[in-house]
Motif scaffolding. Sequence first.
Motif, PDB file in Angstrom:
ATOM      1  N   THR A   4       9.688 164.929  53.186  1.00 41.34           N
ATOM      2  CA  THR A   4       9.582 163.514  53.840  1.00 41.34           C
ATOM      3  C   THR A   4       8.605 162.570  53.624  1.00 41.34           C
ATOM      4  O   THR A   4       8.925 161.257  53.399  1.00 41.34           O
ATOM      5  CB  THR A   4       9.689 164.070  55.331  1.00 41.34           C
ATOM      6  N   PHE A  43       8.111 158.710  53.634  1.00 39.11           N
ATOM      7  CA  PHE A  43       8.511 158.026  55.024  1.00 39.11           C
ATOM      8  C   PHE A  43       7.133 158.114  55.834  1.00 39.11           C
ATOM      9  O   PHE A  43       6.216 158.754  55.583  1.00 39.11           O
ATOM     10  CB  PHE A  43       9.526 159.036  55.664  1.00 39.11           C
ATOM     11  N   ARG A  62       5.907 159.522  61.416  1.00 39.43           N
ATOM     12  CA  ARG A  62       7.094 159.602  62.515  1.00 39.43           C
ATOM     13  C   ARG A  62       8.147 160.524  62.086  1.00 39.43           C
ATOM     14  O   ARG A  62       8.535 161.156  62.553  1.00 39.43           O
ATOM     15  CB  ARG A  62       7.402 158.128  63.182  1.00 39.43           C
ATOM     16  N   TYR A  63       8.717 160.064  61.071  1.00 34.35           N
ATOM     17  CA  TYR A  63       9.714 160.479  60.386  1.00 34.35           C
ATOM     18  C   TYR A  63       9.603 162.009  59.745  1.00 34.35           C
ATOM     19  O   TYR A  63      10.171 163.079  59.660  1.00 34.35           O
ATOM     20  CB  TYR A  63      10.590 159.887  59.242  1.00 34.35           C
ATOM     21  N   ALA A 116       9.642 164.180  62.673  1.00 38.39           N
ATOM     22  CA  ALA A 116      10.907 164.440  63.208  1.00 38.39           C
ATOM     23  C   ALA A 116      11.628 165.624  62.452  1.00 38.39           C
ATOM     24  O   ALA A 116      12.385 166.364  62.676  1.00 38.39           O
ATOM     25  CB  ALA A 116      11.880 163.260  63.227  1.00 38.39           C
TER      26      ALA A 116
END
Length: 475
Positions: A433, A439, A442-443, A446
């Motif tokens: 990610t 990204f 935050r992502y 997640a």
Amino acid sequence: MLEGIYSRIFPARIFQRGKLKKNGDMKDVLIIALPMLLSMSFDTLMTFVDRLFLSKLGPAEMNAALGGGGVTIVLFSLFTGAISYTTAMVSQRLGAKKYTECARIFVQAIYFSLFCVPFLLLTIPFGHWIFSMQHLDVEQLSAQTTYFDILMFGGVISLVRNVAPCFFSGIGETKIVMKAAFAGMLVNVICNYFLIFGFGPIPKCGVAGAAYGTLIGNAVSTIILFATYFGKRYRNRFGTTLSFALNGKLLKELLQRGLPSGVEMFLNMAAFQLLILMFHGLGSVSATAASIMFNWDMVAYVPLIGLEVATTSLVGRYVGAKAGAAANRVTYSGLKIGWMYSALIGLLFLFLPGVLADIFRPEAADATAASLSIFDAARPHAIFMIRLAILYIMVEVFLVVYAGALRGAGDTLWVMFASALMNWAAAIALYVTAYVFQFSPRYAWAAIVCVYCTAPILFRFRWKSGKWRSKVMLK
């Protein structure tokens, strides 16, 4: 004070030591779990305050404690994970009414921990190499190395500190563990304040002071537990002063059953530390956001380890007594207690994420303009990550309770593989990610949470399958 509160919640008449008066219901679990939850909360608060004090000096010091402390935990984990199975072995003997073996097992764990010290010291250069590969700021690298070295050279204190509670948690008398942890926490917080910031003739030691304070606090709690262990009450019941002989059979069992737990903890802690290193590798803003999140994750998660220990202890005891139905009830009672705890944490994470993040804001008088700028940029990411952690904490309840129950039943090999698979999958998800698709943090967080959401399915399926019964030949 703690004794008085505890005795009002659980009157003395329900403590039938050595007798299985309960059947795995919530009260049965709470008798063991509540002191362990409080004990782990005190340990958590001790570490949290260390990092909180250091955050007032600047993000570099706080990040150094998280990074250096994380690598220390990884290098300790193979040994402490193996040692932790002492709780299950002691509880199984208690259930089988083999009281003198409880003390003998504990002593074998002490011998094992002392044997591990030279090997632990040999890993110090490896820790330095890990830091060199992180490409850290000069300020953080220096502080992180200092913090790490002090904790590693004081490794004998930390290893024995991990063994000391196992006897008491195994026999179900966890109040003394709670008291010792509380005393250690008080000593640590006081020492850290004076050693980190300086006071009178005591110089300002910064991260070095935090490390020394941790060792002093650990030493105090360990001394309390050993003084109790050799007290008259335990001498008479368990023969604690007659248990010093080396016992090859018990030591072999500890190694056979405990090493999978040690390998599991090592793989899990290595994966978790890799998460931290990768977040730190994304820059100061990402590192600060992750440090804030993981500090609060520690506050939420570590007390649950107390619930895991209680589950291991009770399941092991009922396994030793050949009471499979009661062992099954313990697991579901543990889940109910864990969900109530996680609901309270979830409310804080949902409604007060900004307040929780701002606790780590550097003090303007001690921090540079750059440090304040980094914190301000990291704050929105930290708030998002704290809110998303609500789901993460709920999932962790399944993980700790089912893992604790399976360990208590002796199914340590399966737990090792399942936990390692899940934690390394989370590390891979972060790498893909953040580093492949680039990204934001935050992502990346997640993606990690999504991976951990597989825990309820995986661990509940194993427990429901009943294969753990074959490990202990329960009918």
